[in-house]
Structures are given as C-alpha cells and as structure tokens.
Scaffold this active site. Structure first.
Site, PDB file in Angstrom:
ATOM      1  CG  ASP A 306      -2.171   0.893   0.939  1.00  0.00           C
ATOM      2  OD1 ASP A 306      -2.086   1.769   0.053  1.00  0.00           O
ATOM      3  OD2 ASP A 306      -3.203   0.723   1.607  1.00  0.00           O
TER       4      ASP A 306
HETATM    5  C1  BGC Z   1      -5.048   3.196   0.079  1.00  0.00           C
HETATM    6  C2  BGC Z   1      -5.182   2.180  -1.031  1.00  0.00           C
HETATM    7  C3  BGC Z   1      -5.047   2.858  -2.367  1.00  0.00           C
HETATM    8  C4  BGC Z   1      -3.732   3.587  -2.424  1.00  0.00           C
HETATM    9  C5  BGC Z   1      -3.480   4.277  -3.745  1.00  0.00           C
HETATM   10  C6  BGC Z   1      -3.836   4.081  -0.089  1.00  0.00           C
HETATM   11  O1  BGC Z   1      -3.855   5.138   0.802  1.00  0.00           O
HETATM   12  O2  BGC Z   1      -4.994   2.538   1.311  1.00  0.00           O
HETATM   13  O3  BGC Z   1      -6.387   1.505  -0.919  1.00  0.00           O
HETATM   14  O4  BGC Z   1      -5.147   1.918  -3.393  1.00  0.00           O
HETATM   15  O5  BGC Z   1      -3.721   4.581  -1.407  1.00  0.00           O
HETATM   16  O6  BGC Z   1      -4.289   5.360  -3.934  1.00  0.00           O
END
Ligand code: BGC
Length: 779
Positions: A306
């Site tokens: 993530d």
């Molecule tokens: C989130 C993810 C997301 C990623 C990219 C993160 O803060 O937890 O779910 O895909 O950002 O935007």
C-alpha cells in the site's frame, strides 16, 4: 335425476375445469399456480492456469539482460500528479515500473513512448489507478453493490469501469477491496462488501472477473489488485490504520476467504495492508505474504505494498531504518513498492544486493511476475491508449444506464409503514426536499472517485424534479450543514467546492426554512447521512449518530405531522433507531453514483422497486459494536438481559434484511437427503412466492449451523443466496447445493480445515433471522 348421473356430471365438470386450467397455464392466466425452478447460480470460471511456459521464458530472457538497477526499477511504483520531467527521466532510465494517478491518455502515451522507445530494454510502464466503483461513470460505492446481492451486477459494473479505464491507458486497478468489516466506525467499510465472508467472496470473484475478463490481457479489461491483505477491516476501535488482532479462527474462517476467492478467480495482483496484524505489520509479514499467499495458495501474480507502507515499517517500530524496511518488506514477499516521490526499494535494495542481504536470485524471483504480468497484459505489443476512441468509450450512454440500474438494485428499503412508498406521483402537489445531501453531486458519488465528469452526476433533487415535471412544485432546503472536526486528506480531490460555513444566525434561519418548507408541503423527503468525505480512508468515527444537526432537524420535520420519507446517503450503518420508530419510510440509498438521483426518483415514485439487502448488521447504537450475525452461541442465549441490562443485544436491522414494495413468502423447504457421507453434497430447495400485488425481487438466503463439533460454530453462517424477480402471485423453486466447500471450517481445536460428522441446522428465508428450518446429518 339419478345419483350416478349427478356424480358423472360433477366428474365431467371437474375434468372440464382441469383441462381449461391446463390450456390456460401456458398463457400465464392461472397466475397462482405459475411455478418455475431456479437452479443454483453457477459462477463463470476464469482461466487461472499457471503462467504459460512461453510467457515465463520471455520474462526470463528479459531478466537475463537486466542490470540490478533496472530490475529494482521495475519493482518501484510512483504517484504522479501532473507533468514532471523527473518522471520522464525515470522512465527513460528504467528506474520505475509503474506510475499511479495519471489519467490523461496523452500523458500516459507520452510517458509510455519514452519507456518503450528510449529506455535500454524497452519495457513498457504499467499505469495504475484506484478504479474502485467506476472510472468516468461512477457506480454505487462497493458496500452498496454488495447490498444488491447480485454478483452479476458487480461483474458488469467493474467490466464497464475496466473498459473506461483501459481506454485512457490505465491497465491496473487497485480493486477489489475485500476487507471484511464488522465495525461501522471504520470509515473504509464503504469500500468493501460488509461483514460476511460468503457474500464477500462472491463479490470478490465477480469483481475480479469484471475487471480482468476471462483471463489477464482480455481486451478492454485491466489487471485487478485485491486489497488490503489482510485484516485491515479489524482495526482496533474502528480507528483507521490501527493495529488489528485476529485469532487464527477469525483469519481463516472470516478475513482470508474473500482474498482466497479472488486468488482462485485469477486475480493478478495483491496489495499488502498498512496495519500491524497480530504484531507483525502486514507489509513485512512473511507468514502472510509468502507462506499463505505464495506457498499455500500458489498465487502466481505479484504483491504491491500500500502507499508508503514499506517506509511505514519504520514508523511501526518494526524496521530499524529505511534500508531495513526495504529489505524486510522485500524478503517478506512485497514485489513492488508503492511510494510517493521515491521508493525505499530504489534507494536501498541496490546496496542490500551488494552487501549480500538480498540475493540476485531473490530479485529475479520478485521481478519475474511483474514482467510476466506486463507480457500477459499485452503491454509489449500494445502499450498505447487509442486516443481516438477515448471520447466514445467514456461517453457511452449504456454505461450511465448500467450505473442507474445498479443504483436501483442496491437500494435497501428499511421501513415502509402503511405503504407510504412508493409515492403516488399524482397525489402530491407540493414536495419538500430537505437535507444537506439532496443536491450535492459530490456526495451523490461517494468517496474513491477521482476521474468522473462531475457535471454528469444527477443529484436526488434533480432526479425528483425531472421525474415530476412542472406540474408538481418541488422545493428544496438544505436545513443543516455537515462538517468534520478534523479535515479529510481527500479534500483536495473534491470537484465541487463546499459552501462557506454558515454563521450562527444563518444556521438558525436555514433550519427554520427547512421546517417551514415541510409544513407547507404535502410530503417531505429528507436526504440525510454523511457527506462523502465522512466515509472512506481516514474517515473513521467514534459515533454512528447522524452528524451535525440532522437528528434535530429530523425530529422537527416529523413534528410537523407531514408524511416523511428518510433517504439515507452514507457508507456505513448509522444510528437511525429514533427514525425507525418515528419516521414512516426509510430508504437506504448509500452513495448511489453518477445516476443516483434518477435511480432514487425511480425508487421513490415506484418506477423501480427496492430489492437490496443489508450486507452488514445494523446496530441500534455505537455501544453495540462490534455486532454481527454470525457470532457464537453463549450461555443462556435466550436471556437478553444477561447480555446488556440497559439495551437489547439484538440489532436494529439484521444482516440480509431489506423490504420491497411487494411481499414474499417462503415454503416447502426440502433437503435432498436427511443424511450424507463426509465430503458429499446435498441439495436444498425452497419455494418463494410473491404474495403482493407488484412485481419485485427477493433474495433467498440459506444459513447453516453445525450443532456440535471440535470447536464452537457460529449460530448461523450464510452459505447460499439467490436474488430472483417474481411477478405478483408468481412462485419459483430456488435450489442450493451444500458441498464440502460450504461445510468445512478451520477448527481452532484441530488447527486445520475439517468437515465433521454431526447434525446441521439449516434455515432459508429473506434475511439472517429466517425461520423456515430443516436439519441434515453428515455421517
Ligand atoms: C489506500 C489504497 C489505495 C492507495 C493508492 C492508499 O492510501 O490505502 O487503498 O489503493 O492509497 O491510492
């Protein structure tokens, strides 16, 4: 007249009636006897073969030519907002494998051209984006799609999202989010399918199929990424990013199944979660990423962290420093790091290789699935977006039509006293539309939508006005404003500016205006809930009450004595206990997406009939949380007062609950055999009849309980469901099968998956409180 001839006449008359019925049946004129059989839903399977030999050889031949830096470059993914010469330079030097957040096809093509034509090995970039519930056309939020209990609908929605995203050159979405969530305080509950692993797995499979098509590389499809592996939904206190503690039983039986289902459906990538799972951060958790995912489940794709989660291993107090974080995430099984402006991988893995902390073959192992994915997606042959096609794909009216249908199918009718809904169009001359969410395009869409054309969104107020035309006066008053104590980090993405905060005097005036409007109208339709930034990432709450002064306004409007319909727009259960007692009709519309206003108007005025069901138990208040239907039995379960002395321990609305404008009955529950051998399958059938006067949908739900075993089993578990449409008086026989897959569980006592001999209860009905009961035995 002799008795014989009288009897003969009666017999003749009966025979004539029977023949008439036989003649009329095919014409559908004898409605009450009309009966169909609905077989169990067979889900379409997706090709999940091990990676093709030729793909592997091609990847290996590229790896053989790569420098360690180029390999590590492929393992790096960077956010990119707007033009950047630095990003172009990185693409040219092969220092980056993927960008996320670029949505302009011209920019995508420009960067891609640099990677393909100017980098040493001509490896294309993979562009990723959060295509969560639509790209340009926004569908209802995921929790709403789960409330449709219609995996086919979710598949279709995500295939449209994939078509739109791939048209601009985005070939990878960070979805589906399949985190089981049993705590409505957690803001991200809106992004998943709710509390249940069976429903969650069905939605996970459907979305993977929708995004990826029949196999990776299907035209007009994208690579899916199941997230957030794993346990994120169990954050302590519902506080986003907080640690979670899950027993093995909960992990195997509840939190991991939707991920496994996605892997079995061929998902090509997995995102590791942010938080500590049982004291080991998910992004540095080798047991999770390597042992479970790669070894046990034989996952063939790649893991991406993530955003900044690798760097965060340091903040967790897990890694010593940034270099240690890179090595530990990498050796745990994170193939690609998602970073903001740079990655720890880029900065520290080259040294780790030089110092022997990471071997070249480990780097090769990590980069191989990434290259295989790029090959399978067809990026080497077809790296560019066809810019000439973009406008027609994004503007396709069929996509918007599909979004409207999805919004209608995901709405849940929670209360309808005296059949207030549907509102009779001709019966009202003056309709009062009230509430802060009634005319906000942004809030109609919900969180995690960034590429929509906001102008295309139809708000509820617009939808109602369009439906009623000029003959009815539809007036609007927001009544209250909504705001967060701590601002949302997602504010920068909002495409509609919020109005300036009201002064105290304005607050009073606006409140009064709304009540006066209700007083002057024939009916008041209230759009209450949460604004979109109140739900989603970094949007957890310690209360479930209607935010701001909505409750006060609700009570004031109800006090006018006018008929009131409460339409909820939100991504989590809210405390509507007062409303459930005092408001005549409550419709849960969630955040219904681009065409939400039209869908809501159709539902309110009877051109669509609600048929959705709650994918989550609805508590009476926040103090009951966590509350979910598949809890274990306790000592003296029948004695409510031993659980809470001040309050029922039952929910306000049970899991699976939802009304219709029609009514349905379940009968004739049959189990194929009273007893089966271990590993065998039984069939269950039930008759569902539409006993009302309108056509509508019912979701037949099957729940099972194992009466005794090596471990305590939940009081009920969903093991089958089917949404069916029935005409008035129509009857259908719904069939389910229960096989080893449904009857096994991970036993905490045996510490393995088991199917155990014994007696099972089985219920089929309209929600998790279903009463129609049977039993069967496993020998
Ligand atoms: C989130 C993810 C997301 C990623 C990219 C993160 O803060 O937890 O779910 O895909 O950002 O935007």
């Amino acid at each position: 007249m002799s008795t014989t001839s009288f009897a003969e006449r009666i017999r003749f008359l009966l025979a004539a009636l029977v023949s008439l019925a036989v003649l009329l049946l095919p014409l559908g004129l004898v409605r009450s006897q009309q009966k169909k059989t609905v077989p169990p839903v067979k889900e379409r399977t997706v090709k999940t073969d091990p990676v093709d030999r030729r793909v592997r050889q091609r990847a290996d031949s590229i790896i053989a030519q790569m420098t360690p830096e180029e390999k590590i470059g492929q393992l790096s993914q960077l956010f990119l907002f707007g033009e950047s010469t630095k990003a172009e330079e990185s693409a040219r030097k092969g220092e980056v494998g993927s960008f996320l957040f670029v949505t302009d096809p011209a920019q995508i093509n420009r960067l891609q051209k640099i990677a393909v034509q100017e980098s040493r090995l001509h490896i294309p970039l993979l562009f990723g984006f959060d295509v969560i519930h639509g790209f340009r056309t926004i569908f209802p939020v995921p929790i709403a799609m789960a409330a449709s209990w219609d995996p086919g609908l979710a598949e279709k929605a995500q295939s449209i999202a994939a078509r739109e995203a791939s048209a601009v050159g985005i070939r990878w979405t960070f979805a589906p989010m399949v985190d089981i969530a049993r705590d409505p305080r957690w803001g991200r509950i809106v992004e998943g399918a709710g509390e249940d692993p069976f429903l969650g797995s069905a939605m996970a499979r459907a979305q993977v199929r929708g995004f990826q098509g029949d196999s990776l590389g299907s035209p007009d499809h994208v690579l899916a990424c199941v997230k957030h592996f794993a346990g994120y939904g169990a954050a302590e206190g519902g506080r986003d990013y907080d640690a979670c503690y899950l027993s093995d039983t909960e992990l195997w039986n509840v939190y991991l199944p939707p991920f496994k289902a996605a892997v079995e459906a061929g998902v090509g990538s997995v995102m590791s979660a942010y938080m500590d799972l049982n004291d080991v951060p998910a992004t540095g958790n080798r047991w999770l990423l390597h042992d479970v995912l790669k070894e046990n489940w034989k996952f063939q794709g790649f893991v991406v962290s993530d955003a900044n989660a690798v760097k965060d291993l340091e903040s967790h107090g897990f890694a010593r420093d940034a270099a240690d974080a890179a090595t530990r995430a990498f050796t745990a099984g994170v193939n690609m790091e998602m970073g903001f402006v740079a990655t720890n991988y880029d900065k520290h893995l080259p040294d780790a290789v030089k110092q022997g902390r990471v071997s070249t073959s480990q780097i090769d192992e990590a980069v191989r699935p990434l290259l295989e994915t790029k090959i399978r997606l067809g990026l080497f042959e077809n790296p560019y977006a066809d810019q000439a096609r973009v406008a027609s794909v994004l503007g396709n009216p069929e996509h918007r039509e599909a979004a409207r249908i999805a919004a209608e199918r995901s709405a849940v009718l929670l209360k309808n006293q005296g059949g207030l809904l549907p509102l009779e169009k001709s019966a009202y001359k003056k309709v009062a539309v009230i509430g802060p969410l009634a005319d906000s395009k942004q809030d109609t869409i919900g969180s995690w939508a960034f590429a929509q054309d906001i102008k295309e969104t139809v708000t509820p107020l617009e939808g109602i006005r369009k439906k009623l035309g000029s003959a009815v006066s539809v007036d609007y008053a927001p009544g209250v404003q909504l705001g967060r104590k701590f601002p949302s980090p997602f504010l920068i993405f909002l495409k509609e500016k919020s109005a300036a905060a009201w002064t105290e005097q304005q607050e009073k005036d606006e409140f009064k205006k709304a009540v006066d409007l209700a007083l002057s109208a024939d009916v008041a339709v209230l759009f209450f809930g949460e604004s979109q930034i109140m739900s989603g990432e970094a949007a957890s709450r310690s209360s479930l009450d209607l935010p701001g002064k909505q409750q006060e306004l609700l009570e004031a409007v109800v006090a006018t004595g006018k008929p009131v319909v409460l339409v909820l727009m939100n991504g989590r259960p809210l405390n509507v206990t007062w409303a459930s007692e005092h408001v005549r009709a409550i419709l849960e519309a969630w955040y219904p997406g681009t065409q939400g206003g039209l869908a809501i108007a159709n539902l309110l005025f009877g051109d669509a009939v609600p048929g959705g069901k709650l994918p989550i138990t609805w508590p009476r208040n926040v103090g009951q949380v966590p509350i979910y239907y598949s809890h274990n039995l306790t000592q003296s379960p029948e004695n409510q007062g031993t659980r809470y002395w001040n309050e029922e321990s039952t929910p306000l609305y049970p899991f699976g609950f939802g009304l219709s404008y029609s009514t349905f009955s379940f009968s004739n529950l049959k189990v194929s055999q009273p007893e089966v051998g271990l590993g065998q399958t039984i069939s269950v059938s039930v008759e569902v009849e539409n006993t009302g006067t309108r056509a509508g949908d019912e979701v037949a739900q099957l729940y099972v309980h194992q009466k005794a075993g090596s471990a305590s089993r939940p009081v009920r578990e969903l093991k089958g469901f089917q949404r069916i449409t029935l005409a008035p008086r129509e009857k259908k026989t719904v069939q389910f099968t229960l096989g080893p897959e449904e009857l096994q569980y991970w036993s905490a006592a045996e510490r393995k998956w088991v199917i155990e001999p014994g007696t099972f209860d089985l219920w089929v009905g309209a929600d998790s409180a279903a009463k129609l009961h049977a039993t069967f035995k496993i020998r």
